[in-house]
Design an enzyme around this catalytic site. Sequence first.
Site, PDB file in Angstrom:
ATOM      1  N   ALA A  72      43.235  43.316  38.691  1.00  0.00           N
ATOM      2  CA  ALA A  72      42.055  44.172  38.826  1.00  0.00           C
ATOM      3  C   ALA A  72      42.072  44.703  40.253  1.00  0.00           C
ATOM      4  O   ALA A  72      41.523  44.093  41.169  1.00  0.00           O
ATOM      5  CB  ALA A  72      40.794  43.368  38.557  1.00  0.00           C
ATOM      6  N   GLY A 107      35.239  42.934  46.545  1.00  0.00           N
ATOM      7  CA  GLY A 107      36.225  42.409  45.593  1.00  0.00           C
ATOM      8  C   GLY A 107      35.908  42.831  44.174  1.00  0.00           C
ATOM      9  O   GLY A 107      34.866  43.435  43.911  1.00  0.00           O
ATOM     10  N   ASN A 108      36.836  42.522  43.293  1.00  0.00           N
ATOM     11  CA  ASN A 108      36.662  42.811  41.872  1.00  0.00           C
ATOM     12  C   ASN A 108      36.481  41.516  41.110  1.00  0.00           C
ATOM     13  O   ASN A 108      37.037  40.494  41.515  1.00  0.00           O
ATOM     14  CB  ASN A 108      37.934  43.474  41.324  1.00  0.00           C
ATOM     15  CG  ASN A 108      37.930  44.960  41.512  1.00  0.00           C
ATOM     16  OD1 ASN A 108      37.079  45.511  42.181  1.00  0.00           O
ATOM     17  ND2 ASN A 108      38.898  45.603  40.918  1.00  0.00           N
ATOM     18  N   ARG A 109      35.816  41.544  39.996  1.00  0.00           N
ATOM     19  CA  ARG A 109      35.692  40.357  39.158  1.00  0.00           C
ATOM     20  C   ARG A 109      36.989  40.164  38.390  1.00  0.00           C
ATOM     21  O   ARG A 109      37.339  40.971  37.545  1.00  0.00           O
ATOM     22  CB  ARG A 109      34.540  40.529  38.171  1.00  0.00           C
ATOM     23  CG  ARG A 109      33.201  40.308  38.802  1.00  0.00           C
ATOM     24  CD  ARG A 109      32.093  40.397  37.784  1.00  0.00           C
ATOM     25  NE  ARG A 109      32.088  39.312  36.826  1.00  0.00           N
ATOM     26  CZ  ARG A 109      31.145  39.163  35.893  1.00  0.00           C
ATOM     27  NH1 ARG A 109      30.170  40.027  35.792  1.00  0.00           N
ATOM     28  NH2 ARG A 109      31.185  38.151  35.056  1.00  0.00           N
TER      29      ARG A 109
END
Length: 226
Positions: A101, A33-35
């Site tokens: 994101a 995942g992305n932050r």
Amino acid sequence: MVASFGDAALRGLKVVVSAGPTYEDIDPVRFIGNRSSGQMGFAIAEAAVQAGADVTLVAGPVSLPTPQGVTRRIDVRSAAQMRDAVVAASAQADIYIGAAAVGDYRPASVANQKIKKHDGAALVLHLAENPDILASLAAQTVRPFLVGFAAETHDVEQYARDKLQRKGLDMIAANQVGGGLGFEAADNALTLYWPEGVAELGRTSKTELAHQLVAKVAERYRAVRA
Ligand code: CTP
Ligand code: CA
């Protein structure tokens, strides 16, 4: 203090906003995942509603309530799902604001059973590049006014201007991440670039920044489309 839209700057316009991260599954219990908390995108959706727009919010996995007045919310998980939802919603849209994101890569194959450890051996994941949502929209002959984001750790202006041009965007909102700004932080600061100009939105709450961003998007939209 929140900027107000006395003139309902986006009245009559359809706006699609993407927000949050994407999750790319590795196996039934793990993902890449992305932050991103989704706060900035949700604040933009809310600001666009207050500016009079009909707003569709495409959200990755976040735990945020739908802002009041948003016409429809579509929840997605992966970048491919987000691309499909955004492309479908944008067919009728005047403006797309890509605040999500989006994960750049996904596991080339998803294991259908939990991957087990093997006596300290390294695990190698093969990743495939995800579709670029903004670039898919930019490639269409009839396309909404396109606003992208660029979160950078260094050389912000250079990378932002490069993305503006390379992705064929109408505007890009750039921010430096780190130092208490961006991601999970309540405050942020943005610099907006468009082909002929630049505007600095100084450090403030994401709610206030969203209002300032939406006001600038409305102004630029009118300048090039009206
Ligand atoms: N974006 C997108 N689809 C992707 C990746 C990014 O639409 N597959 C959008 C983001 O929503 C954002 C903008 O492109 O509005 C810039 O994202 P960013 O990650 O900064 O740019 P990339 O082109 O992915 O380049 P890099 O991550 O290498 O800096
Ligand atoms: Ca990226």
